[in-house]
Structures are given as structure tokens and as C-alpha cells.
Motif scaffolding. Sequence first.
Motif, mmCIF file in Angstrom:
data_model
loop_
_atom_site.group_PDB
_atom_site.id
_atom_site.type_symbol
_atom_site.label_atom_id
_atom_site.label_comp_id
_atom_site.label_asym_id
_atom_site.label_seq_id
_atom_site.Cartn_x
_atom_site.Cartn_y
_atom_site.Cartn_z
ATOM 1 N N PRO A 99 0.550 -0.868 0.111
ATOM 2 C CA PRO A 99 -0.149 0.364 0.138
ATOM 3 C C PRO A 99 0.528 1.325 -0.242
ATOM 4 O O PRO A 99 1.733 1.754 0.560
ATOM 5 N N PHE A 100 0.636 2.269 -0.744
ATOM 6 C CA PHE A 100 1.324 3.329 -1.244
ATOM 7 C C PHE A 100 0.145 4.921 -1.548
ATOM 8 O O PHE A 100 -0.827 4.338 -2.142
ATOM 9 N N SER A 101 0.697 5.968 -1.283
ATOM 10 C CA SER A 101 0.464 7.130 -1.296
ATOM 11 C C SER A 101 1.084 7.742 -2.545
ATOM 12 O O SER A 101 2.467 7.506 -2.113
ATOM 13 N N VAL A 102 -0.105 8.653 -3.262
ATOM 14 C CA VAL A 102 1.001 9.679 -4.483
ATOM 15 C C VAL A 102 0.437 11.158 -3.560
ATOM 16 O O VAL A 102 -0.796 12.076 -3.503
ATOM 17 N N ALA A 103 1.664 11.875 -3.719
ATOM 18 C CA ALA A 103 1.072 13.322 -3.633
ATOM 19 C C ALA A 103 1.872 14.222 -4.602
ATOM 20 O O ALA A 103 3.156 13.721 -5.590
ATOM 21 N N GLY A 104 0.945 15.409 -5.109
ATOM 22 C CA GLY A 104 1.928 16.044 -6.234
ATOM 23 C C GLY A 104 1.455 17.299 -6.488
ATOM 24 O O GLY A 104 0.128 17.244 -6.644
ATOM 25 N N ASN A 105 2.353 18.424 -6.728
ATOM 26 C CA ASN A 105 2.210 19.378 -7.675
ATOM 27 C C ASN A 105 2.415 18.824 -9.364
ATOM 28 O O ASN A 105 4.291 19.337 -9.576
ATOM 29 N N VAL A 106 1.036 18.400 -9.778
ATOM 30 C CA VAL A 106 2.257 17.631 -11.009
ATOM 31 C C VAL A 106 1.802 18.569 -12.448
ATOM 32 O O VAL A 106 1.299 19.966 -12.385
ATOM 33 N N PRO A 107 2.659 18.566 -13.004
ATOM 34 C CA PRO A 107 2.605 19.506 -14.419
ATOM 35 C C PRO A 107 1.247 18.901 -15.298
ATOM 36 O O PRO A 107 1.190 18.605 -15.379
ATOM 37 N N PHE A 108 0.810 20.163 -15.339
ATOM 38 C CA PHE A 108 -0.586 20.306 -16.361
ATOM 39 C C PHE A 108 -0.747 19.833 -17.317
ATOM 40 O O PHE A 108 -1.995 18.913 -17.591
ATOM 41 N N SER A 109 0.375 19.604 -17.547
ATOM 42 C CA SER A 109 -0.315 18.771 -19.266
ATOM 43 C C SER A 109 0.411 17.353 -19.225
ATOM 44 O O SER A 109 0.006 16.757 -20.042
ATOM 45 N N GLN A 132 -4.578 21.697 -12.520
ATOM 46 C CA GLN A 132 -5.719 22.786 -12.997
ATOM 47 C C GLN A 132 -7.411 22.853 -12.212
ATOM 48 O O GLN A 132 -7.771 21.356 -12.847
ATOM 49 N N LEU A 133 -7.532 23.745 -11.711
ATOM 50 C CA LEU A 133 -8.844 24.090 -11.551
ATOM 51 C C LEU A 133 -9.992 23.376 -12.853
ATOM 52 O O LEU A 133 -10.797 22.220 -11.389
ATOM 53 N N GLU A 134 -9.651 23.719 -13.688
ATOM 54 C CA GLU A 134 -11.045 22.968 -14.776
ATOM 55 C C GLU A 134 -10.959 21.407 -14.853
ATOM 56 O O GLU A 134 -12.154 20.699 -13.957
ATOM 57 N N TYR A 135 -10.024 20.482 -14.627
ATOM 58 C CA TYR A 135 -9.857 19.501 -14.362
ATOM 59 C C TYR A 135 -10.477 18.854 -13.337
ATOM 60 O O TYR A 135 -10.899 17.617 -13.438
ATOM 61 N N ALA A 136 -9.838 19.228 -11.667
ATOM 62 C CA ALA A 136 -10.520 19.011 -10.770
ATOM 63 C C ALA A 136 -11.592 19.171 -10.891
ATOM 64 O O ALA A 136 -12.391 18.021 -10.249
ATOM 65 N N ARG A 137 -12.278 20.472 -10.686
ATOM 66 C CA ARG A 137 -13.309 20.813 -11.434
ATOM 67 C C ARG A 137 -14.206 19.544 -11.863
ATOM 68 O O ARG A 137 -15.455 19.141 -11.321
ATOM 69 N N VAL A 176 -3.816 29.710 -15.745
ATOM 70 C CA VAL A 176 -5.324 29.660 -14.892
ATOM 71 C C VAL A 176 -5.046 29.048 -13.330
ATOM 72 O O VAL A 176 -3.850 28.582 -12.920
ATOM 73 N N ASP A 177 -6.237 28.946 -12.760
ATOM 74 C CA ASP A 177 -5.631 28.947 -11.039
ATOM 75 C C ASP A 177 -5.483 26.924 -10.746
ATOM 76 O O ASP A 177 -6.362 26.708 -12.460
ATOM 77 N N ALA A 178 -5.083 26.680 -9.795
ATOM 78 C CA ALA A 178 -5.204 25.332 -9.996
ATOM 79 C C ALA A 178 -6.623 24.592 -8.392
ATOM 80 O O ALA A 178 -6.910 24.854 -8.294
ATOM 81 N N GLY A 179 -6.867 23.279 -8.797
ATOM 82 C CA GLY A 179 -7.202 22.590 -7.717
ATOM 83 C C GLY A 179 -7.261 21.365 -7.245
ATOM 84 O O GLY A 179 -5.935 20.882 -7.548
ATOM 85 N N ILE A 180 -7.380 21.105 -6.104
ATOM 86 C CA ILE A 180 -6.474 20.100 -5.313
ATOM 87 C C ILE A 180 -7.528 19.374 -5.475
ATOM 88 O O ILE A 180 -8.733 19.168 -4.945
ATOM 89 N N VAL A 181 -7.642 17.931 -6.316
ATOM 90 C CA VAL A 181 -8.528 16.540 -6.444
ATOM 91 C C VAL A 181 -7.805 15.369 -5.791
ATOM 92 O O VAL A 181 -6.414 15.076 -5.436
ATOM 93 N N ARG A 182 -8.826 14.290 -4.743
ATOM 94 C CA ARG A 182 -8.229 13.694 -4.276
ATOM 95 C C ARG A 182 -8.877 12.832 -4.700
ATOM 96 O O ARG A 182 -10.213 12.703 -4.875
ATOM 97 N N ILE A 183 -8.125 11.105 -4.795
ATOM 98 C CA ILE A 183 -8.526 10.035 -5.153
ATOM 99 C C ILE A 183 -8.190 9.111 -3.920
ATOM 100 O O ILE A 183 -7.531 8.834 -3.976
#
Length: 263
Positions: A99-109, A132-137, A176-183
Motif C-alpha cells: 500500500p502506498f499514497s501519491v501526492a504532488g504538484n503535477v505538471p498540468f500537461s 488545473q482547476l478545470e480538470y479537478a472540478r 489558470v488557477d489550480a485545484g486539489i483533487v483527492r482520489i
Amino acid sequence: MARPTRVSRALSQNFLTDRATVDHLARLAVPQPGKTSLLLEVGAGKGALTAALAPRCQELRAYEIDPRLLPGLRARFARTPQVRVVHGDFLAASAPRTPFSVAGNVPFSRTADIVDWCLRAPHLTDATLLTQLEYARKRAGDYGSWTLLTVRSWPRHEWRLAGRVDRSRFSPRPRVDAGIVRIERRRSPLLDRAGYASWCRLVELGFSGVGGSLHASLRGAYPRRRVDAAFRAAGLDRQALVGEVAPAQWLWLHARLEQDAAS
């Protein structure tokens, strides 16, 4: 004095510089310090998030693809034994077998590829990604609509929009603004393996656009009376657009259509 490292547009580099945002992201990624045995960081950059995550993890593998940033990273964490700086593309890494987790300020591209890697990793417990905020939303259904990727993965993974980050908190500033998405991987999947396979077929058929509506698409594989009954059970109008159907309603559709098919 060493010259500052110039950012790489090819690598989609936007470094998070706001300390409060860094700390907030770290707390979201590791809510209980010491409980996360292994965390993989995507794109460690200059180490701002790495430094906030390190005290909260038993082991942290910080992946960085830009060789220019490695000397600074390794020097910064030389005396932090739980941190291992890894030079390489995170997407080329093999998923851990524990078991492991992932986190990061990922390259938008590269967000889509990174998310796909996470969803395919069988032992991933959760991912906290600054995108990107749009992706997260879109992925979290925040616009009141749902995407194929989110719905298809829903029985195994829950998606949540965990915050918005103004573009002024990065250097250089993205457009653009960013968003934090939790999976988060569900401890108990909503469907077993066979049920998940039929779920994927149903959802992909529904999003195919065949027939011009969700109701019409499903009628291509099921009798009309069964589709009508499933829509009533899910509380859906027959004119409902596929993107408007929430995951909970898809579960009703699947349960009713598969139950009727088995009987």
C-alpha cells in the motif's frame, strides 16, 4: 551565489511558493502523521512540498525528472533519512507492491497520464494532486456534470475536490488557477470483479453517444421496458443527458439492468 534554475516550459514547471498552501496540501495528503508508510511524490521540483511531507511519512520517494534540480534536492534532504530523491519520470516507475499514497504538484500537461497511472496501480490507497482547476472540478463533478473516467472508476475510487489554489501562489504563474483533487481507493469496492466488468461495459455504452441520448444508447443493448424501469429506479428523466447522471444514479441503473438480465 548559484544562479536560479530557469523553468522548463517543456516540463510544464510551475513551482508552488506559498507556504500555507504547501502545508495545506501536505495535511490533505497525509492527514495522520506517521500513518502513511510509503508516499510517492510526483515532481519534487525544488523540494517545497517534499519538506512538508517528509515529517509526516515513514518513507518518501520524491521523483524529479529535471536533472538540473537534483543537486539541490539531494543536498536539501541529505540528512532526512526517510526521503529518497529519485531521478526519473514518475510515469516510468513501477507501482509498489505494498500500500502506498501519491501526492504532488503535477505538471498540468501530464495530469491525465499521471491520474491514469494512479488508477491502474492495484495497491494505491489515495492520491492528492494539484492540477488545473478545470480538470479537478470536472473530475469531481463540481460543475454538476460527470465524466466517463470518474463514473467508470467510481465503484473502486472516490473523487473529491479538496480546494482551489490561486495562480498567484506559483512561480512562474500559470495562466489558470489550480485545484486539489483527492482520489481515494475504497476499502470495500462497491462491486466485485464480475460486477465491475459489467459496470464498465454499461458506462462505456452510455457515454458512447449512440442513439443521441443515454436512454437511446442503453436501448441498443437492453429492452426498452427494462431501460424504462431502470430510469424510474434511478429517478431519471428519459431525456437526461449522460453527463448529468451522478454515480449514485449509475449504480441504480446498473443494479436494475444487471439484476433483470440475470433473472
